[in-house]
Design a protein around this motif. Sequence first.
Motif, PDB file in Angstrom:
ATOM      1  N   LYS A   7      -5.791 -78.946 -49.859  1.00  0.00           N
ATOM      2  CA  LYS A   7      -4.396 -79.583 -49.737  1.00  0.00           C
ATOM      3  C   LYS A   7      -4.759 -80.931 -49.972  1.00  0.00           C
ATOM      4  O   LYS A   7      -4.364 -81.839 -51.108  1.00  0.00           O
ATOM      5  N   VAL A   8      -5.643 -81.702 -49.288  1.00  0.00           N
ATOM      6  CA  VAL A   8      -5.963 -83.134 -49.342  1.00  0.00           C
ATOM      7  C   VAL A   8      -6.697 -83.290 -50.560  1.00  0.00           C
ATOM      8  O   VAL A   8      -6.445 -84.377 -51.116  1.00  0.00           O
ATOM      9  N   GLN A   9      -7.771 -82.364 -50.865  1.00  0.00           N
ATOM     10  CA  GLN A   9      -8.268 -82.570 -52.232  1.00  0.00           C
ATOM     11  C   GLN A   9      -7.422 -82.430 -53.596  1.00  0.00           C
ATOM     12  O   GLN A   9      -7.376 -83.399 -54.516  1.00  0.00           O
ATOM     13  N   GLU A  54       5.539 -92.514 -57.141  1.00  0.00           N
ATOM     14  CA  GLU A  54       4.758 -90.910 -56.824  1.00  0.00           C
ATOM     15  C   GLU A  54       3.527 -91.376 -56.274  1.00  0.00           C
ATOM     16  O   GLU A  54       3.162 -90.576 -55.394  1.00  0.00           O
ATOM     17  N   PHE A  55       3.058 -92.491 -56.795  1.00  0.00           N
ATOM     18  CA  PHE A  55       1.638 -92.717 -56.117  1.00  0.00           C
ATOM     19  C   PHE A  55       1.702 -93.084 -54.604  1.00  0.00           C
ATOM     20  O   PHE A  55       0.782 -92.424 -53.883  1.00  0.00           O
ATOM     21  N   THR A  56       2.586 -93.778 -54.371  1.00  0.00           N
ATOM     22  CA  THR A  56       2.917 -94.264 -52.877  1.00  0.00           C
ATOM     23  C   THR A  56       2.885 -92.998 -51.999  1.00  0.00           C
ATOM     24  O   THR A  56       2.182 -92.855 -50.984  1.00  0.00           O
ATOM     25  N   ALA A  57       4.097 -92.159 -52.670  1.00  0.00           N
ATOM     26  CA  ALA A  57       4.337 -90.770 -51.634  1.00  0.00           C
ATOM     27  C   ALA A  57       3.162 -89.972 -51.677  1.00  0.00           C
ATOM     28  O   ALA A  57       2.930 -89.585 -50.493  1.00  0.00           O
ATOM     29  N   VAL A  58       2.342 -89.729 -52.844  1.00  0.00           N
ATOM     30  CA  VAL A  58       1.307 -88.706 -52.812  1.00  0.00           C
ATOM     31  C   VAL A  58       0.157 -89.447 -51.786  1.00  0.00           C
ATOM     32  O   VAL A  58      -0.348 -88.786 -50.865  1.00  0.00           O
ATOM     33  N   ALA A  59      -0.086 -90.627 -51.872  1.00  0.00           N
ATOM     34  CA  ALA A  59      -1.032 -91.190 -51.152  1.00  0.00           C
ATOM     35  C   ALA A  59      -0.958 -91.098 -49.692  1.00  0.00           C
ATOM     36  O   ALA A  59      -1.792 -90.928 -48.786  1.00  0.00           O
ATOM     37  N   SER A  60       0.455 -91.598 -49.418  1.00  0.00           N
ATOM     38  CA  SER A  60       0.823 -91.288 -47.819  1.00  0.00           C
ATOM     39  C   SER A  60       0.579 -89.848 -47.296  1.00  0.00           C
ATOM     40  O   SER A  60       0.068 -89.687 -46.421  1.00  0.00           O
ATOM     41  N   GLU A  61       1.039 -88.813 -48.225  1.00  0.00           N
ATOM     42  CA  GLU A  61       0.971 -87.468 -47.799  1.00  0.00           C
ATOM     43  C   GLU A  61      -0.535 -87.065 -47.683  1.00  0.00           C
ATOM     44  O   GLU A  61      -0.953 -86.507 -46.798  1.00  0.00           O
ATOM     45  N   ALA A  62      -1.330 -87.543 -48.534  1.00  0.00           N
ATOM     46  CA  ALA A  62      -2.803 -87.378 -48.577  1.00  0.00           C
ATOM     47  C   ALA A  62      -3.300 -87.837 -47.217  1.00  0.00           C
ATOM     48  O   ALA A  62      -4.474 -87.446 -46.333  1.00  0.00           O
ATOM     49  N   LYS A  64      -1.676 -88.567 -44.307  1.00  0.00           N
ATOM     50  CA  LYS A  64      -1.096 -87.750 -43.203  1.00  0.00           C
ATOM     51  C   LYS A  64      -2.030 -86.433 -43.199  1.00  0.00           C
ATOM     52  O   LYS A  64      -2.429 -86.172 -42.072  1.00  0.00           O
ATOM     53  N   ALA A  65      -2.423 -85.825 -44.193  1.00  0.00           N
ATOM     54  CA  ALA A  65      -3.215 -84.742 -44.229  1.00  0.00           C
ATOM     55  C   ALA A  65      -4.478 -84.770 -43.721  1.00  0.00           C
ATOM     56  O   ALA A  65      -5.084 -84.101 -42.740  1.00  0.00           O
ATOM     57  N   MET A  69      -6.407 -83.629 -40.313  1.00  0.00           N
ATOM     58  CA  MET A  69      -7.874 -82.753 -40.445  1.00  0.00           C
ATOM     59  C   MET A  69      -8.355 -83.646 -39.250  1.00  0.00           C
ATOM     60  O   MET A  69      -9.414 -82.748 -38.654  1.00  0.00           O
ATOM     61  N   ASN A  70      -8.714 -84.836 -39.234  1.00  0.00           N
ATOM     62  CA  ASN A  70      -9.439 -85.707 -38.528  1.00  0.00           C
ATOM     63  C   ASN A  70      -9.152 -85.186 -37.039  1.00  0.00           C
ATOM     64  O   ASN A  70     -10.056 -84.957 -36.182  1.00  0.00           O
TER      65      ASN A  70
END
Length: 175
Positions: A7-9, A54-62, A64-65, A69-70
Amino acid sequence: MALLSFKVQADYDKVVRLREEITKLEAQLKSFGKNTPQIEIKAVESRLSEAKKEFTAVASEAAKAGAVMNNDFKNKIRESSKVVNSLSAQIIEQKSTIREHERDVKRLGEAYRNALKVDSSSVASIKEELDAAKRIVEKEKDALFKLTQEKAKASLATKKLKDEYADLKGEAKET
Protein backbone atom coordinates in the motif's frame (compact mmCIF):
# COMPACT_ATOMS: atom_id res chain seq x y z
CA MET A 1 3.19 -6.13 6.93
CA ALA A 2 3.56 -7.02 3.24
CA LEU A 3 0.09 -5.64 2.51
CA LEU A 4 0.95 -2.38 4.25
CA SER A 5 4.28 -2.25 2.44
CA PHE A 6 2.50 -2.74 -0.88
CA LYS A 7 0.00 0.00 0.00
CA VAL A 8 2.82 2.42 0.86
CA GLN A 9 4.58 1.56 -2.42
CA ALA A 10 1.34 2.07 -4.38
CA ASP A 11 0.76 5.40 -2.63
CA TYR A 12 4.35 6.41 -3.29
CA ASP A 13 3.99 5.55 -6.99
CA LYS A 14 0.85 7.68 -7.11
CA VAL A 15 2.69 10.57 -5.38
CA VAL A 16 5.44 10.39 -8.02
CA ARG A 17 2.87 10.32 -10.84
CA LEU A 18 1.01 13.30 -9.37
CA ARG A 19 4.25 15.23 -8.83
CA GLU A 20 5.14 14.68 -12.49
CA GLU A 21 1.65 15.72 -13.58
CA ILE A 22 1.87 18.90 -11.48
CA THR A 23 5.25 19.75 -13.01
CA LYS A 24 3.85 19.26 -16.53
CA LEU A 25 0.77 21.36 -15.82
CA GLU A 26 2.87 24.16 -14.32
CA ALA A 27 5.16 24.05 -17.36
CA GLN A 28 2.13 24.13 -19.64
CA LEU A 29 0.76 27.21 -17.83
CA LYS A 30 4.10 28.98 -18.17
CA SER A 31 4.23 28.17 -21.87
CA PHE A 32 0.89 29.83 -22.61
CA GLY A 33 1.17 33.05 -24.50
CA LYS A 34 -1.01 36.14 -24.55
CA ASN A 35 -3.14 34.67 -27.31
CA THR A 36 -4.07 31.54 -25.35
CA PRO A 37 -7.82 31.41 -24.79
CA GLN A 38 -8.84 32.10 -21.17
CA ILE A 39 -10.96 28.94 -21.11
CA GLU A 40 -7.90 26.78 -21.87
CA ILE A 41 -5.88 28.53 -19.12
CA LYS A 42 -8.71 28.01 -16.61
CA ALA A 43 -8.99 24.31 -17.55
CA VAL A 44 -5.26 23.76 -16.94
CA GLU A 45 -5.40 25.77 -13.68
CA SER A 46 -8.35 23.65 -12.55
CA ARG A 47 -6.52 20.39 -13.38
CA LEU A 48 -3.42 21.74 -11.56
CA SER A 49 -5.48 22.61 -8.49
CA GLU A 50 -7.08 19.14 -8.42
CA ALA A 51 -3.72 17.43 -8.89
CA LYS A 52 -2.23 19.43 -6.01
CA LYS A 53 -5.15 18.53 -3.72
CA GLU A 54 -4.88 14.85 -4.63
CA PHE A 55 -1.09 15.01 -4.21
CA THR A 56 -1.46 16.41 -0.70
CA ALA A 57 -4.04 13.78 0.27
CA VAL A 58 -2.05 10.85 -1.13
CA ALA A 59 1.24 12.09 0.33
CA SER A 60 -0.45 12.41 3.71
CA GLU A 61 -1.85 8.86 3.51
CA ALA A 62 1.54 7.48 2.46
CA ALA A 63 3.17 9.25 5.40
CA LYS A 64 0.56 7.83 7.79
CA ALA A 65 1.05 4.31 6.43
CA GLY A 66 4.81 4.73 6.70
CA ALA A 67 4.43 5.82 10.31
CA VAL A 68 2.31 2.74 11.04
CA MET A 69 4.99 0.50 9.51
CA ASN A 70 7.67 2.32 11.49
CA ASN A 71 5.77 1.86 14.76
CA ASP A 72 5.02 -1.77 13.93
CA PHE A 73 8.71 -2.48 13.39
CA LYS A 74 9.68 -0.68 16.59
CA ASN A 75 7.10 -2.64 18.59
CA LYS A 76 8.23 -5.96 17.12
CA ILE A 77 11.87 -5.12 17.84
CA ARG A 78 10.97 -4.14 21.42
CA GLU A 79 9.02 -7.38 21.96
CA SER A 80 11.78 -9.47 20.44
CA SER A 81 14.35 -7.76 22.66
CA LYS A 82 12.18 -8.50 25.70
CA VAL A 83 12.15 -12.19 24.74
CA VAL A 84 15.95 -12.19 24.41
CA ASN A 85 16.28 -10.46 27.80
CA SER A 86 13.89 -12.91 29.42
CA LEU A 87 15.80 -15.86 28.00
CA SER A 88 19.07 -14.34 29.22
CA ALA A 89 17.62 -14.10 32.73
CA GLN A 90 16.43 -17.71 32.54
CA ILE A 91 19.88 -18.83 31.38
CA ILE A 92 21.52 -17.07 34.33
CA GLU A 93 19.04 -18.71 36.70
CA GLN A 94 19.58 -22.10 35.06
CA LYS A 95 23.36 -21.81 35.43
CA SER A 96 22.89 -21.06 39.13
CA THR A 97 20.65 -24.10 39.51
CA ILE A 98 23.25 -26.29 37.80
CA ARG A 99 25.99 -24.98 40.09
CA GLU A 100 23.88 -25.89 43.14
CA HIS A 101 23.25 -29.40 41.84
CA GLU A 102 26.93 -29.84 40.94
CA ARG A 103 27.81 -28.91 44.54
CA ASP A 104 25.39 -31.62 45.69
CA VAL A 105 27.08 -34.11 43.35
CA LYS A 106 30.50 -33.14 44.70
CA ARG A 107 29.31 -33.41 48.32
CA LEU A 108 27.65 -36.78 47.65
CA GLY A 109 30.75 -37.99 45.79
CA GLU A 110 32.89 -37.18 48.82
CA ALA A 111 30.37 -38.85 51.13
CA TYR A 112 30.37 -41.92 48.89
CA ARG A 113 34.18 -42.16 48.89
CA ASN A 114 34.24 -41.75 52.68
CA ALA A 115 31.52 -44.38 53.10
CA LEU A 116 33.52 -46.82 51.03
CA LYS A 117 36.43 -46.39 53.44
CA VAL A 118 34.47 -46.38 56.68
CA ASP A 119 30.85 -47.57 56.60
CA SER A 120 29.86 -50.01 53.88
CA SER A 121 26.21 -50.18 55.04
CA SER A 122 25.35 -46.67 53.82
CA VAL A 123 27.26 -46.99 50.52
CA ALA A 124 24.26 -48.19 48.50
CA SER A 125 21.93 -45.38 49.57
CA ILE A 126 24.62 -42.72 49.04
CA LYS A 127 25.39 -44.21 45.61
CA GLU A 128 21.68 -43.99 44.68
CA GLU A 129 21.56 -40.39 45.85
CA LEU A 130 24.74 -39.58 43.93
CA ASP A 131 23.42 -41.15 40.73
CA ALA A 132 20.10 -39.31 41.09
CA ALA A 133 21.94 -36.02 41.61
CA LYS A 134 24.04 -36.67 38.49
CA ARG A 135 20.87 -37.33 36.47
CA ILE A 136 19.40 -34.05 37.74
CA VAL A 137 22.54 -32.17 36.68
CA GLU A 138 22.28 -33.69 33.19
CA LYS A 139 18.60 -32.72 32.91
CA GLU A 140 19.40 -29.18 34.03
CA LYS A 141 22.24 -28.97 31.50
CA ASP A 142 19.85 -30.14 28.78
CA ALA A 143 17.41 -27.43 29.83
CA LEU A 144 20.23 -24.88 29.73
CA PHE A 145 21.18 -26.00 26.22
CA LYS A 146 17.57 -25.58 25.06
CA LEU A 147 17.38 -22.11 26.61
CA THR A 148 20.64 -21.16 24.93
CA GLN A 149 19.30 -22.36 21.58
CA GLU A 150 16.05 -20.40 22.05
CA LYS A 151 18.02 -17.29 22.94
CA ALA A 152 20.19 -17.67 19.85
CA LYS A 153 17.09 -17.99 17.64
CA ALA A 154 15.45 -14.99 19.33
CA SER A 155 18.63 -12.95 18.93
CA LEU A 156 18.76 -13.80 15.23
CA ALA A 157 15.10 -12.85 14.84
CA THR A 158 15.76 -9.54 16.60
CA LYS A 159 18.77 -8.89 14.36
CA LYS A 160 16.68 -9.66 11.28
CA LEU A 161 13.98 -7.22 12.43
CA LYS A 162 16.58 -4.54 13.12
CA ASP A 163 18.13 -5.07 9.67
CA GLU A 164 14.71 -4.89 7.98
CA TYR A 165 13.91 -1.75 9.97
CA ALA A 166 17.23 -0.18 8.93
CA ASP A 167 16.42 -1.01 5.30
CA LEU A 168 12.95 0.53 5.68
CA LYS A 169 14.42 3.66 7.22
CA GLY A 170 16.99 3.87 4.44
CA GLU A 171 14.32 3.53 1.76
CA ALA A 172 12.09 6.05 3.52
CA LYS A 173 14.95 8.52 3.76
CA GLU A 174 15.76 7.98 0.10
CA THR A 175 12.10 8.41 -0.80
